[in-house]
Design an enzyme around this catalytic site. Sequence first.
Site, mmCIF file in Angstrom:
data_model
loop_
_atom_site.group_PDB
_atom_site.id
_atom_site.type_symbol
_atom_site.label_atom_id
_atom_site.label_comp_id
_atom_site.label_asym_id
_atom_site.label_seq_id
_atom_site.Cartn_x
_atom_site.Cartn_y
_atom_site.Cartn_z
ATOM 1 N N ASP A 159 0.822 -1.209 0.000
ATOM 2 C CA ASP A 159 0.000 0.000 0.000
ATOM 3 C C ASP A 159 0.858 1.262 0.000
ATOM 4 O O ASP A 159 0.639 2.195 -0.789
ATOM 5 C CB ASP A 159 -0.949 -0.009 1.203
ATOM 6 C CG ASP A 159 -0.261 -0.391 2.511
ATOM 7 O OD1 ASP A 159 0.910 -0.847 2.483
ATOM 8 O OD2 ASP A 159 -0.894 -0.248 3.584
ATOM 9 N N TYR A 160 1.852 1.303 0.862
ATOM 10 C CA TYR A 160 2.741 2.454 0.975
ATOM 11 C C TYR A 160 3.505 2.691 -0.332
ATOM 12 O O TYR A 160 3.597 3.814 -0.829
ATOM 13 C CB TYR A 160 3.714 2.211 2.132
ATOM 14 C CG TYR A 160 4.832 3.206 2.272
ATOM 15 C CD1 TYR A 160 4.623 4.431 2.902
ATOM 16 C CD2 TYR A 160 6.108 2.924 1.794
ATOM 17 C CE1 TYR A 160 5.655 5.349 3.042
ATOM 18 C CE2 TYR A 160 7.142 3.831 1.929
ATOM 19 C CZ TYR A 160 6.906 5.039 2.548
ATOM 20 O OH TYR A 160 7.933 5.941 2.684
ATOM 21 N N THR A 161 4.047 1.624 -0.897
ATOM 22 C CA THR A 161 4.849 1.749 -2.112
ATOM 23 C C THR A 161 4.010 2.201 -3.289
ATOM 24 O O THR A 161 4.426 3.065 -4.081
ATOM 25 C CB THR A 161 5.544 0.410 -2.425
ATOM 26 O OG1 THR A 161 6.313 -0.003 -1.289
ATOM 27 C CG2 THR A 161 6.449 0.526 -3.631
#
Length: 254
Positions: A159-161
Amino acid sequence: MQIAEQIVLVTGGGRGLGRRIVHAFADQGARVVVDYRASREAAQELADRLGPERAVALPADVTDRDQVDALLTAARRHFGAPVTTVVNNALADFSFNGDARPGMAEIGWAEFTAQFAGSVRGALNTIQAALPQMREQGFGRVVNIGTNLFQNPVVPYHDYTAAKAALLSLTRTAAKDLGAHGVTVNMVSGGLLRTTDASAATPEAVFDLIAASTPLNRVTTPEEFADAVLFFASPWARAVTGQNLVVDGGLVMD
């Protein structure tokens, strides 16, 4: 415009990497707006330490456009001059511990939504809210904080990437759109930093592994990362826009 002449908004500036970026700008004579969402005490303590002529702590959830508009208005009122520079550093609740993150088979869309809201919607809100003040001056600097994980996805921060990769796209389209107004938009992407609030949960063995994998044989510090943010705000980067600078000790070479 010299850094000492700038008024700089650092989102999520009360703690972690944001706090180091605030110090870096203040050390160069800039006036700094320390944005916070939940870290009121830390942000206020930092602003108090720097003094009211140099810093002000103001609340705003960057995912809420109304709050961001109010933040920009309050910042201008406090300093009596428009904001020149925005550093989009705020990070939606996240812990850099790969062992605790859900894998591809388990992660849900809600996790992606939260990260896209924090990284992309938050940056869009701050850029749009600050743009009238930048256009007024014919000058603006936007520095977005990215990650080297979309070049080297060694941990399952799906999700972050993905959100940071989307932020890079926004960085480049915004740079194309805003250049005629004297506004540059760039990204500084780091790997794991030693140490921020977000990386405090990272096992020591991971730090050691990363250090051994870099040409410099060490993990980048928040202070070193903040230096690169200063570069994009400085006159030395006046002809640079739409770029992504990876600051990770050479772990990723792209």
